[in-house]
Design a protein around this motif. Structure first.
Motif: not given
Length: 101
Positions: A44-45, A13, A67-72
């Motif tokens: 996330g980014p 991250y 790739r995830l759009e948001q940090n989870c």
């Protein structure tokens, strides 16, 4: 364990060190027994410095980037990585872990 019946998973991250992340990836890629797949979840980014390391890792044929759009969070990202695995055994890695050869 059958040869090559192992997946390595790692998440990264925005606050991870690109230097430590590169070293962690290199330590997996330099193992004498290579994993069948190496799944890296980008949680996330992330900045250009981490994206540069990810781009280098993507060149390897058994590295898969998710790739995830948001940090989870690390736990959720790890769970996503494990779901992507196709092997019986999974090695969990953090973005600053080093595998000994």
């Amino acid at each position: 364990m059958k040869k090559n019946d192992l997946s390595a998973v790692m998440s990264v991250y925005k606050n991870d060190s690109p230097v430590f992340f590169q070293q962690a990836i290199d330590s997996v890629l330099k193992q004498t027994l290579q994993p069948k797949e190496f799944i890296i979840v980008v949680d996330g980014p992330v900045g250009n410095d981490l994206n540069d390391v990810i781009a280098l890792a993507e060149r390897h044929p058994y590295v898969k980037i998710v790739r995830l759009e948001q940090n989870c969070g690390a736990g959720a990202a790890r769970k996503i990585a494990i779901r992507e695995c196709t092997t019986e055994f999974v090695a969990l890695m953090d973005a600053d872990d080093i595998c000994i050869e």
